[in-house]
Write a protein that holds these residues in place. Structure first.
Motif, PDB file in Angstrom:
ATOM      1  N   SER A 114       0.830  -1.209   0.000  1.00  0.00           N
ATOM      2  CA  SER A 114       0.000   0.000   0.000  1.00  0.00           C
ATOM      3  C   SER A 114       0.863   1.256   0.000  1.00  0.00           C
ATOM      4  CB  SER A 114      -0.950   0.005   1.190  1.00  0.00           C
ATOM      5  OG  SER A 114      -0.221   0.050   2.395  1.00  0.00           O
ATOM      6  N   ILE A 115       1.950   1.266   0.748  1.00  0.00           N
ATOM      7  CA  ILE A 115       2.836   2.433   0.741  1.00  0.00           C
ATOM      8  C   ILE A 115       3.490   2.591  -0.627  1.00  0.00           C
ATOM      9  CG2 ILE A 115       4.982   3.349   1.694  1.00  0.00           C
ATOM     10  CD1 ILE A 115       4.060   2.249   4.405  1.00  0.00           C
ATOM     11  N   HIS A 116       3.875   1.481  -1.230  1.00  0.00           N
ATOM     12  CA  HIS A 116       4.481   1.529  -2.557  1.00  0.00           C
ATOM     13  C   HIS A 116       3.479   2.046  -3.599  1.00  0.00           C
ATOM     14  CE1 HIS A 116       7.337   0.451  -5.656  1.00  0.00           C
ATOM     15  NE2 HIS A 116       6.378  -0.232  -6.298  1.00  0.00           N
ATOM     16  N   SER A 117       2.243   1.574  -3.536  1.00  0.00           N
ATOM     17  CA  SER A 117       1.244   2.024  -4.501  1.00  0.00           C
ATOM     18  C   SER A 117       0.832   3.474  -4.254  1.00  0.00           C
ATOM     19  CB  SER A 117       0.029   1.114  -4.478  1.00  0.00           C
ATOM     20  OG  SER A 117      -0.577   1.156  -3.204  1.00  0.00           O
ATOM     21  N   LEU A 118       0.822   3.914  -3.010  1.00  0.00           N
ATOM     22  CA  LEU A 118       0.531   5.325  -2.730  1.00  0.00           C
ATOM     23  C   LEU A 118       1.647   6.225  -3.244  1.00  0.00           C
ATOM     24  CD1 LEU A 118      -1.046   5.289   0.828  1.00  0.00           C
ATOM     25  CD2 LEU A 118      -2.110   6.060  -1.279  1.00  0.00           C
ATOM     26  N   ASN A 127       0.956   6.366  -7.083  1.00  0.00           N
ATOM     27  CA  ASN A 127      -0.290   7.006  -7.511  1.00  0.00           C
ATOM     28  C   ASN A 127      -1.019   7.582  -6.299  1.00  0.00           C
ATOM     29  OD1 ASN A 127      -2.481   7.838  -8.938  1.00  0.00           O
ATOM     30  ND2 ASN A 127      -3.238   5.795  -9.436  1.00  0.00           N
ATOM     31  N   PRO A 128      -0.656   8.763  -5.858  1.00  0.00           N
ATOM     32  CA  PRO A 128      -1.282   9.338  -4.652  1.00  0.00           C
ATOM     33  C   PRO A 128      -2.763   9.662  -4.824  1.00  0.00           C
ATOM     34  CG  PRO A 128       0.721  10.529  -5.234  1.00  0.00           C
ATOM     35  CD  PRO A 128       0.435   9.589  -6.342  1.00  0.00           C
ATOM     36  N   SER A 129      -3.226   9.842  -6.040  1.00  0.00           N
ATOM     37  CA  SER A 129      -4.630  10.198  -6.231  1.00  0.00           C
ATOM     38  C   SER A 129      -5.568   9.015  -5.978  1.00  0.00           C
ATOM     39  CB  SER A 129      -4.847  10.730  -7.649  1.00  0.00           C
ATOM     40  OG  SER A 129      -4.552   9.726  -8.596  1.00  0.00           O
ATOM     41  N   ALA A 130      -5.035   7.823  -5.919  1.00  0.00           N
ATOM     42  CA  ALA A 130      -5.864   6.641  -5.665  1.00  0.00           C
ATOM     43  C   ALA A 130      -5.914   6.283  -4.180  1.00  0.00           C
ATOM     44  CB  ALA A 130      -5.326   5.461  -6.459  1.00  0.00           C
ATOM     45  N   PRO A 144      -8.048   6.907  -1.628  1.00  0.00           N
ATOM     46  CA  PRO A 144      -9.265   6.330  -1.015  1.00  0.00           C
ATOM     47  C   PRO A 144      -9.477   4.858  -1.373  1.00  0.00           C
ATOM     48  CG  PRO A 144      -9.765   8.460  -1.970  1.00  0.00           C
ATOM     49  CD  PRO A 144      -8.375   8.107  -2.404  1.00  0.00           C
ATOM     50  N   LYS A 145      -9.229   4.496  -2.624  1.00  0.00           N
ATOM     51  CA  LYS A 145      -9.399   3.102  -3.029  1.00  0.00           C
ATOM     52  C   LYS A 145      -8.357   2.208  -2.369  1.00  0.00           C
ATOM     53  CE  LYS A 145     -11.425   4.059  -7.515  1.00  0.00           C
ATOM     54  NZ  LYS A 145     -11.291   3.908  -8.969  1.00  0.00           N
ATOM     55  N   ILE A 146      -7.122   2.688  -2.290  1.00  0.00           N
ATOM     56  CA  ILE A 146      -6.049   1.903  -1.672  1.00  0.00           C
ATOM     57  C   ILE A 146      -6.318   1.734  -0.184  1.00  0.00           C
ATOM     58  CG2 ILE A 146      -3.583   1.898  -1.120  1.00  0.00           C
ATOM     59  CD1 ILE A 146      -3.163   3.332  -3.829  1.00  0.00           C
ATOM     60  N   LEU A 147      -6.776   2.798   0.460  1.00  0.00           N
ATOM     61  CA  LEU A 147      -7.065   2.734   1.895  1.00  0.00           C
ATOM     62  C   LEU A 147      -8.165   1.728   2.194  1.00  0.00           C
ATOM     63  CD1 LEU A 147      -6.523   3.931   4.722  1.00  0.00           C
ATOM     64  CD2 LEU A 147      -8.368   5.528   4.253  1.00  0.00           C
ATOM     65  N   LEU A 148      -9.222   1.745   1.400  1.00  0.00           N
ATOM     66  CA  LEU A 148     -10.321   0.804   1.615  1.00  0.00           C
ATOM     67  C   LEU A 148      -9.859  -0.640   1.430  1.00  0.00           C
ATOM     68  CD1 LEU A 148     -13.332   0.418   2.179  1.00  0.00           C
ATOM     69  CD2 LEU A 148     -13.689   0.537  -0.298  1.00  0.00           C
ATOM     70  N   ALA A 149      -9.110  -0.892   0.361  1.00  0.00           N
ATOM     71  CA  ALA A 149      -8.619  -2.253   0.124  1.00  0.00           C
ATOM     72  C   ALA A 149      -7.652  -2.692   1.221  1.00  0.00           C
ATOM     73  CB  ALA A 149      -7.939  -2.321  -1.241  1.00  0.00           C
ATOM     74  N   MET A 150      -6.828  -1.767   1.697  1.00  0.00           N
ATOM     75  CA  MET A 150      -5.875  -2.094   2.755  1.00  0.00           C
ATOM     76  C   MET A 150      -6.603  -2.428   4.060  1.00  0.00           C
ATOM     77  SD  MET A 150      -2.742   0.190   4.265  1.00  0.00           S
ATOM     78  CE  MET A 150      -3.811   1.305   5.127  1.00  0.00           C
ATOM     79  N   ILE A 151      -7.613  -1.667   4.397  1.00  0.00           N
ATOM     80  CA  ILE A 151      -8.353  -1.922   5.636  1.00  0.00           C
ATOM     81  C   ILE A 151      -9.067  -3.267   5.570  1.00  0.00           C
ATOM     82  CG2 ILE A 151     -10.348  -1.158   6.985  1.00  0.00           C
ATOM     83  CD1 ILE A 151      -9.407   1.706   6.479  1.00  0.00           C
ATOM     84  N   VAL A 152      -9.672  -3.587   4.441  1.00  0.00           N
ATOM     85  CA  VAL A 152     -10.360  -4.881   4.299  1.00  0.00           C
ATOM     86  C   VAL A 152      -9.364  -6.027   4.410  1.00  0.00           C
ATOM     87  CG1 VAL A 152     -11.634  -6.323   2.672  1.00  0.00           C
ATOM     88  CG2 VAL A 152     -12.293  -3.946   2.998  1.00  0.00           C
ATOM     89  N   ALA A 153      -8.210  -5.901   3.762  1.00  0.00           N
ATOM     90  CA  ALA A 153      -7.202  -6.963   3.821  1.00  0.00           C
ATOM     91  C   ALA A 153      -6.648  -7.118   5.242  1.00  0.00           C
ATOM     92  CB  ALA A 153      -6.073  -6.662   2.846  1.00  0.00           C
ATOM     93  N   LEU A 154      -6.451  -6.020   5.943  1.00  0.00           N
ATOM     94  CA  LEU A 154      -5.964  -6.100   7.326  1.00  0.00           C
ATOM     95  C   LEU A 154      -6.999  -6.755   8.240  1.00  0.00           C
ATOM     96  CD1 LEU A 154      -4.207  -2.644   7.725  1.00  0.00           C
ATOM     97  CD2 LEU A 154      -3.124  -4.876   7.583  1.00  0.00           C
TER      98      LEU A 154
END
Length: 70
Positions: free
Chosen positions: A28-32, A35-38, A40-50
């Protein structure tokens, strides 16, 4: 012997989800960074995976306590 089995099972139930959490955090840190504009989508996917990783850890510990907690 029983205590050794309990220690090994607890080690595996802690080590597995910890590795998953580390991999999720790294990805998630690498993808942020790419692509910093994504965010909200990365945060949601990260929270679900955690949540799934932690639920696997909790369920496996509960099963272990049920099997060995006599």
């Amino acid at each position: 012997m029983r205590n050794l089995i309990i220690i090994l099972v607890m080690f595996v139930t802690i080590l597995g989800p910890s590795a998953v959490i580390a991999a999720i955090s790294f990805a998630s840190i690498h993808s942020l960074g790419r692509n910093p504009s994504a965010a909200p989508k990365i945060l949601l996917a990260m929270i679900v995976a955690l949540i799934f990783a932690e639920s696997v850890a909790v369920i496996s510990l509960l099963i272990m306590f049920q099997l060995f907690g006599q």
